[in-house]
Design a protein around this motif. Sequence first.
Motif, mmCIF file in Angstrom:
data_model
loop_
_atom_site.group_PDB
_atom_site.id
_atom_site.type_symbol
_atom_site.label_atom_id
_atom_site.label_comp_id
_atom_site.label_asym_id
_atom_site.label_seq_id
_atom_site.Cartn_x
_atom_site.Cartn_y
_atom_site.Cartn_z
ATOM 1 N N ARG A 224 20.648 44.010 -15.159
ATOM 2 C CA ARG A 224 20.084 45.199 -15.812
ATOM 3 C C ARG A 224 21.036 45.707 -16.881
ATOM 4 O O ARG A 224 20.619 46.057 -17.989
ATOM 5 N N LYS B 129 11.795 43.512 -23.237
ATOM 6 C CA LYS B 129 11.351 44.418 -22.184
ATOM 7 C C LYS B 129 11.866 43.951 -20.825
ATOM 8 O O LYS B 129 11.857 42.753 -20.528
ATOM 9 N N PRO B 130 12.299 44.887 -19.985
ATOM 10 C CA PRO B 130 12.818 44.505 -18.667
ATOM 11 C C PRO B 130 11.829 43.696 -17.832
ATOM 12 O O PRO B 130 12.218 42.743 -17.142
ATOM 13 N N GLN B 131 10.557 44.047 -17.889
ATOM 14 C CA GLN B 131 9.568 43.323 -17.086
ATOM 15 C C GLN B 131 9.407 41.880 -17.526
ATOM 16 O O GLN B 131 8.942 41.032 -16.757
ATOM 17 N N ASP B 132 9.788 41.573 -18.783
ATOM 18 C CA ASP B 132 9.695 40.202 -19.278
ATOM 19 C C ASP B 132 10.943 39.378 -18.947
ATOM 20 O O ASP B 132 10.892 38.147 -18.980
ATOM 21 N N PRO C 27 12.320 40.742 -9.541
ATOM 22 C CA PRO C 27 12.524 41.833 -8.584
ATOM 23 C C PRO C 27 13.916 41.760 -7.957
ATOM 24 O O PRO C 27 14.504 40.684 -7.854
#
Length: 373
Positions: free
Chosen positions: A207, A228-231, A235
């Motif tokens: 992160r 983007k973090p989601q890309d 988890p």
Amino acid sequence: MPLLMSFRRWWAAIFVAILLLPTIGLVAPDVPAPLRTVLEPEGRWWEEAARRADPYINNAFGFRGAVLAAHRSYVRFLGDTQGDLALKGEHGALFLKDEHALEQSLGQLVRPEAVSGFVAFAARMDAYMKAHGGRFVVLVPPNGHTTNFEYLPAYARRLKKEPTEYDLVARQMKAAGITFVDMRPILAAAKKDGPVHWRYDTHWNQRGMLLGFNAAMAAAGRPDLEVKPQDALGPPEPRLTGDLLRATGARVPNPPDVQFPPKGPMVKPRNPNLIPGIVKPVPANDPFVPYAIDTGHPGPRIMVIGDSFSQGSWQGLGVSQASAYAWMHHRYCRFDMGAVERFRPDILIYVPTERAMPCRGEPTDWPPAPGAG
């Protein structure tokens, strides 16, 4: 019966000598010891005397070197991690003791000349990039001691002073008009949603790595290159290792660390198309192997001069966003400037971690100082 009979006089002399040992130790020869981080009490130390004078007493007691050496041997005998390399903090967190990182983050070690030298060097790099139509960004990943300050031992937290070297660098970079990214508020805000720096390792986690890259792109005027973090991040899952755990031989704490497995644009390419003739080869045992990669797709030419905080963690990100991406170690301001000239970056990012900010020795002689030649 006389109070001080002959045999009692000897015991009295021995007792007085023991009481005087700390005083004698202040002037007697001592064994080598770590740098004294507090050289004198704060002004008006009698106000809140314990808080102001204790740090000085802890750094200036007699036979300090001998006592610290004995303590080091004792904790090693016990199998504790508080040896020469790691400091144990709250909840089992580990912190690097090398390179004066602790004293630097606490503001106990402030080197104004080193800070000014670093800023002057950055100013020359900034002028070079502007002269060649590019953008120059300085970004400093904070020490773990700075980012995870709340995990430091309580006594260390009480020693915090301002300004720190990071504070001075941020102020002087702004005054010099150099694009500088202060990662401290960015990471502090992100910590509300999860960890950004490992607790048992000297580095930021995935992160933190992504936040740093995105901050550099935004500072360079290219927010469109942010990922983007989601890309890029999977988890969270347990991480059962860490360089400080390995170095100290400590067991994996409970709870373990947390990692965010990279995915998509954050994954390093398997077979990158290396550009020959850009970076000079280094010895086989050098852990910091430079590289220059042709990505085969449109984008700016991005070069990063950094260390282990960016070496591998930014490679996938850089390759995904640039037409060509290069990385090499900063060598404490003594990197190969010829590689920059050969690569001709549109964006040049200088990214030393906090403890590696000060230049060592004479900086690289390129670019020349204004008016030279």
